[in-house]
Design an enzyme around this catalytic site. Structure first.
Site, PDB file in Angstrom:
ATOM      1  N   ASP A 216     -10.580  -4.272  -4.888  1.00  0.00           N
ATOM      2  CA  ASP A 216      -9.727  -3.433  -3.932  1.00  0.00           C
ATOM      3  C   ASP A 216     -10.760  -1.738  -3.770  1.00  0.00           C
ATOM      4  OD1 ASP A 216      -8.102  -1.518  -2.253  1.00  0.00           O
ATOM      5  OD2 ASP A 216      -6.230  -2.527  -3.082  1.00  0.00           O
TER       6      ASP A 216
ATOM      7  N   SER B 195       0.774  -1.065   0.072  1.00  0.00           N
ATOM      8  CA  SER B 195       0.315   0.176  -0.042  1.00  0.00           C
ATOM      9  C   SER B 195       0.999   1.260   0.052  1.00  0.00           C
ATOM     10  CB  SER B 195      -1.143  -0.049   1.203  1.00  0.00           C
ATOM     11  OG  SER B 195      -1.893   0.874   1.126  1.00  0.00           O
TER      12      SER B 195
ATOM     13  N   HIS C  81      -8.171  -4.732  -0.730  1.00  0.00           N
ATOM     14  CA  HIS C  81      -7.080  -4.346  -0.480  1.00  0.00           C
ATOM     15  C   HIS C  81      -6.209  -5.169   0.711  1.00  0.00           C
ATOM     16  CE1 HIS C  81      -4.373  -0.830  -0.578  1.00  0.00           C
ATOM     17  NE2 HIS C  81      -4.340  -0.942   1.061  1.00  0.00           N
TER      18      HIS C  81
END
Length: 207
Positions: free
Chosen positions: A156, A106, A187
């Site tokens: 996501d 991320s 995610h």
């Protein structure tokens, strides 16, 4: 000149010639991806810094103005700051930078991608988990010889699949060899992410 203590971090010496630069997501710290690193390669070394930016108390590697909207000036500054630290820490710990593999999730994946685009000499191999395009550099980097594994989540809610695909295309356009994996998830990371990244890692380290 940057020094290893410039970032709060964890370090472990490599037993097999690979050292991971572990780059956590928002709210993580220098311990957050240790388990992931062990799952990918239990004998790999570790350099795992904690992001210096706090967002409502949660560590990050650079500022953002909103979800998916980055403070570009800070991103550029923090990218060079982290790249300087990686180079200095590798020198202090006696690590050949050619053995480094960035593993970012991320926010950590985004700053790793930014380093590939702005400081391609710092590291040549990266596992980017749930990344997006952090920026488009003003001058084209030469990513010939760079090898990147990207893992995206098809559903996501934070990073649209097309953003991860756009990053893959951008890196390829500069000469990088990119492996792209789409997982049927959001995610969060799943076991299939680890299996695919481990397979990619074994391929590049045995080549």
């Amino acid at each position: 000149m940057a020094q290893a203590h410039d970032f709060t971090h964890q370090y472990a010496e490599s037993e097999d010639g690979v050292t991971f630069v572990l780059l956590h997501g928002t709210g993580g710290d220098e311990y957050a991806l240790i388990g992931l690193g062990n799952a990918l390669d239990a004998d790999a070394g570790v350099m795992s810094p904690r992001g210096k930016i706090l967002e409502n108390g949660s560590p990050r590697f650079f500022r953002r103005l909103a979800e998916g909207v980055f403070d570009m000036e800070d991103l550029v500054f923090r990218t060079h700051e982290l790249a300087d630290w990686i180079e200095a820490a590798a020198a202090e710990y006696g690590i050949d930078r050619d053995t480094l593999v960035a593993v970012g999730y991320s926010n950590g994946a985004n700053i790793a991608a930014s380093m590939l685009l702005l400081r391609p000499e710092t590291l040549k191999r990266a596992i980017l988990l749930r990344p997006m395009v952090p920026l488009v550099p003003e001058s084209a980097p030469d990513l010939t010889g760079a090898t990147v594994h990207i893992a995206a989540g098809a559903s996501d809610p934070l990073i649209p699949l097309k953003e991860s695909e756009r990053l893959a295309d951008l890196l390829k356009s500069y000469g990088a060899e990119v492996t792209f994996v789409r997982q049927p998830t959001g995610h969060q990371l799943v076991n299939a992410d680890i299996a695919a990244a481990r397979e990619w890692l074994q391929h590049i380290t045995n080549a």
